[in-house]
Design a protein around this motif. Structure first.
Motif, PDB file in Angstrom:
ATOM      1  N   LEU A  22     -13.334  -3.936 -19.114  1.00  0.00           N
ATOM      2  CA  LEU A  22     -14.139  -4.968 -18.968  1.00  0.00           C
ATOM      3  C   LEU A  22     -14.267  -5.235 -17.708  1.00  0.00           C
ATOM      4  N   TYR A  23     -13.246  -5.423 -16.955  1.00  0.00           N
ATOM      5  CA  TYR A  23     -13.161  -5.817 -15.474  1.00  0.00           C
ATOM      6  C   TYR A  23     -13.484  -4.865 -14.471  1.00  0.00           C
ATOM      7  N   ARG A  24     -13.524  -3.634 -15.027  1.00  0.00           N
ATOM      8  CA  ARG A  24     -13.823  -2.437 -14.138  1.00  0.00           C
ATOM      9  C   ARG A  24     -12.625  -2.226 -13.147  1.00  0.00           C
ATOM     10  N   ILE A  25     -11.765  -2.443 -13.379  1.00  0.00           N
ATOM     11  CA  ILE A  25     -10.317  -2.137 -12.681  1.00  0.00           C
ATOM     12  C   ILE A  25      -9.633  -0.601 -12.980  1.00  0.00           C
ATOM     13  N   LYS A  26      -9.842   0.024 -11.768  1.00  0.00           N
ATOM     14  CA  LYS A  26      -9.424   1.361 -11.919  1.00  0.00           C
ATOM     15  C   LYS A  26      -8.122   1.648 -11.499  1.00  0.00           C
ATOM     16  N   ASP A  27      -7.583   2.639 -11.720  1.00  0.00           N
ATOM     17  CA  ASP A  27      -5.985   3.173 -11.364  1.00  0.00           C
ATOM     18  C   ASP A  27      -5.928   2.839  -9.825  1.00  0.00           C
ATOM     19  N   SER A  28      -7.050   3.353  -9.024  1.00  0.00           N
ATOM     20  CA  SER A  28      -7.141   3.330  -7.857  1.00  0.00           C
ATOM     21  C   SER A  28      -7.146   1.925  -7.083  1.00  0.00           C
ATOM     22  N   ASP A  29      -7.712   0.827  -7.872  1.00  0.00           N
ATOM     23  CA  ASP A  29      -7.567  -0.619  -7.489  1.00  0.00           C
ATOM     24  C   ASP A  29      -6.225  -1.056  -7.900  1.00  0.00           C
ATOM     25  N   LEU A  30      -5.388  -0.592  -8.806  1.00  0.00           N
ATOM     26  CA  LEU A  30      -4.234  -0.994  -8.896  1.00  0.00           C
ATOM     27  C   LEU A  30      -3.043  -0.530  -8.009  1.00  0.00           C
ATOM     28  N   GLU A  31      -3.482   0.898  -7.426  1.00  0.00           N
ATOM     29  CA  GLU A  31      -2.599   1.521  -6.387  1.00  0.00           C
ATOM     30  C   GLU A  31      -2.800   0.782  -5.014  1.00  0.00           C
ATOM     31  N   VAL A  32      -3.942   0.248  -4.954  1.00  0.00           N
ATOM     32  CA  VAL A  32      -4.280  -0.600  -3.608  1.00  0.00           C
ATOM     33  C   VAL A  32      -3.205  -2.068  -3.817  1.00  0.00           C
ATOM     34  N   ILE A  33      -3.267  -2.417  -4.690  1.00  0.00           N
ATOM     35  CA  ILE A  33      -2.443  -3.526  -5.013  1.00  0.00           C
ATOM     36  C   ILE A  33      -0.936  -3.322  -4.791  1.00  0.00           C
ATOM     37  N   ARG A  34      -0.580  -2.315  -5.445  1.00  0.00           N
ATOM     38  CA  ARG A  34       0.760  -1.720  -5.388  1.00  0.00           C
ATOM     39  C   ARG A  34       1.309  -1.617  -3.551  1.00  0.00           C
ATOM     40  N   SER A  35       0.316  -0.849  -3.088  1.00  0.00           N
ATOM     41  CA  SER A  35       0.449  -0.331  -1.606  1.00  0.00           C
ATOM     42  C   SER A  35       0.566  -1.766  -0.762  1.00  0.00           C
ATOM     43  N   MET A  36       0.050  -2.874  -1.036  1.00  0.00           N
ATOM     44  CA  MET A  36       0.066  -4.007  -0.436  1.00  0.00           C
ATOM     45  C   MET A  36       1.366  -4.647  -0.551  1.00  0.00           C
ATOM     46  N   SER A  37       2.095  -4.439  -1.626  1.00  0.00           N
ATOM     47  CA  SER A  37       3.172  -5.287  -2.289  1.00  0.00           C
ATOM     48  C   SER A  37       4.404  -5.419  -0.935  1.00  0.00           C
ATOM     49  N   ASP A  38       4.725  -4.646  -0.270  1.00  0.00           N
ATOM     50  CA  ASP A  38       5.598  -4.456   0.722  1.00  0.00           C
ATOM     51  C   ASP A  38       5.226  -5.743   1.927  1.00  0.00           C
ATOM     52  N   GLN A  39       3.876  -5.689   2.133  1.00  0.00           N
ATOM     53  CA  GLN A  39       3.519  -6.481   2.843  1.00  0.00           C
ATOM     54  C   GLN A  39       3.276  -7.963   2.442  1.00  0.00           C
ATOM     55  N   VAL A  40       2.993  -8.084   1.320  1.00  0.00           N
ATOM     56  CA  VAL A  40       2.528  -9.484   0.697  1.00  0.00           C
ATOM     57  C   VAL A  40       3.719 -10.136   0.168  1.00  0.00           C
ATOM     58  N   LEU A  41       4.551  -9.532  -0.474  1.00  0.00           N
ATOM     59  CA  LEU A  41       5.696 -10.430  -1.303  1.00  0.00           C
ATOM     60  C   LEU A  41       6.514 -11.329  -0.154  1.00  0.00           C
ATOM     61  N   PRO A  42       7.113 -10.548   0.830  1.00  0.00           N
ATOM     62  CA  PRO A  42       7.886 -11.254   2.004  1.00  0.00           C
ATOM     63  C   PRO A  42       6.991 -12.575   2.395  1.00  0.00           C
ATOM     64  N   LYS A  43       5.708 -12.555   2.095  1.00  0.00           N
ATOM     65  CA  LYS A  43       5.066 -13.768   2.471  1.00  0.00           C
ATOM     66  C   LYS A  43       4.530 -14.681   1.410  1.00  0.00           C
ATOM     67  N   ILE A  44       4.769 -14.416   0.199  1.00  0.00           N
ATOM     68  CA  ILE A  44       4.261 -15.170  -1.006  1.00  0.00           C
ATOM     69  C   ILE A  44       4.931 -16.232  -1.095  1.00  0.00           C
ATOM     70  N   GLN A  45       5.996 -16.744  -0.843  1.00  0.00           N
ATOM     71  CA  GLN A  45       6.652 -18.062  -1.061  1.00  0.00           C
ATOM     72  C   GLN A  45       5.921 -19.060  -0.031  1.00  0.00           C
ATOM     73  N   SER A  46       5.687 -18.353   1.155  1.00  0.00           N
ATOM     74  CA  SER A  46       4.934 -19.384   2.202  1.00  0.00           C
ATOM     75  C   SER A  46       3.702 -19.633   1.809  1.00  0.00           C
ATOM     76  N   ALA A  47       2.574 -18.844   1.132  1.00  0.00           N
ATOM     77  CA  ALA A  47       1.665 -18.835   0.507  1.00  0.00           C
ATOM     78  C   ALA A  47       1.436 -19.859  -0.525  1.00  0.00           C
ATOM     79  N   ILE A  48       2.623 -19.659  -1.254  1.00  0.00           N
ATOM     80  CA  ILE A  48       2.734 -20.581  -2.361  1.00  0.00           C
ATOM     81  C   ILE A  48       2.968 -22.085  -2.021  1.00  0.00           C
ATOM     82  N   SER A  49       3.746 -22.267  -0.974  1.00  0.00           N
ATOM     83  CA  SER A  49       4.067 -23.544  -0.367  1.00  0.00           C
ATOM     84  C   SER A  49       2.736 -24.156   0.369  1.00  0.00           C
ATOM     85  N   GLU A  50       2.027 -23.077   1.013  1.00  0.00           N
ATOM     86  CA  GLU A  50       0.708 -23.806   1.344  1.00  0.00           C
ATOM     87  C   GLU A  50      -0.071 -24.151   0.570  1.00  0.00           C
ATOM     88  N   PHE A  51      -0.385 -23.293  -0.706  1.00  0.00           N
ATOM     89  CA  PHE A  51      -1.172 -24.036  -1.959  1.00  0.00           C
ATOM     90  C   PHE A  51      -0.732 -25.013  -2.329  1.00  0.00           C
TER      91      PHE A  51
END
Length: 132
Positions: A22-51
């Motif tokens: 329905l949302y046209r999310i392909k396996d390749s889209d999910l792989e892009v998210i996974r590939s960003m995980s190491d970069q994003v997760l260490p900063k996620i608590q800071s982003a949550i605090s900012e939010f």
């Protein structure tokens, strides 16, 4: 070019696959998210605090939290959610959890406009993290 809008049917046994379609999310889209995980997760608590710092400036949003303890619990759960999101495993369990959270938002009367504003803000934060 206008694309065909996927048909929406009653939820089936495998609603995760239907939602991805329905949302046209392909396996390749999910792989892009996974590939960003190491970069994003260490900063996620800071982003949550900012939010939540941004939210603290809006009393109408903060009114949805019963107490400081409730606010801390929601922040903790949001961190757990983002860890799950970055795994990009859109399973029935993931969908069930998202439905549960949606039901909580509906039960407390969270207006969709606030939810969509929050989604937009988090999207901007994740985009900044992934490009920074």
């Amino acid at each position: 070019m206008i694309r065909e809008i996927p048909r929406v049917s009653a939820p089936s046994k495998d609603s995760s696959k239907e939602l991805l379609r329905l949302y046209r999310i392909k396996d390749s889209d999910l792989e892009v998210i996974r590939s960003m995980s190491d970069q994003v997760l260490p900063k996620i608590q800071s982003a949550i605090s900012e939010f939540y710092e941004w939210m603290s400036q809006h009393t109408n949003l903060m009114a949805f939290f019963e107490s400081e303890e409730n606010l801390r619990h929601v922040q903790k759960m949001q961190g757990i959610y983002w860890e799950s999101f970055m795994r990009a495993d859109i399973s029935e369990e993931y969908i069930s959890d998202r439905k549960r959270i949606g039901e909580i938002h509906a039960r407390i009367g969270l207006p969709v406009i606030y939810y969509m504003g929050a989604v937009s803000m988090v999207y901007d934060q994740l985009t900044d993290i992934s490009h920074g």
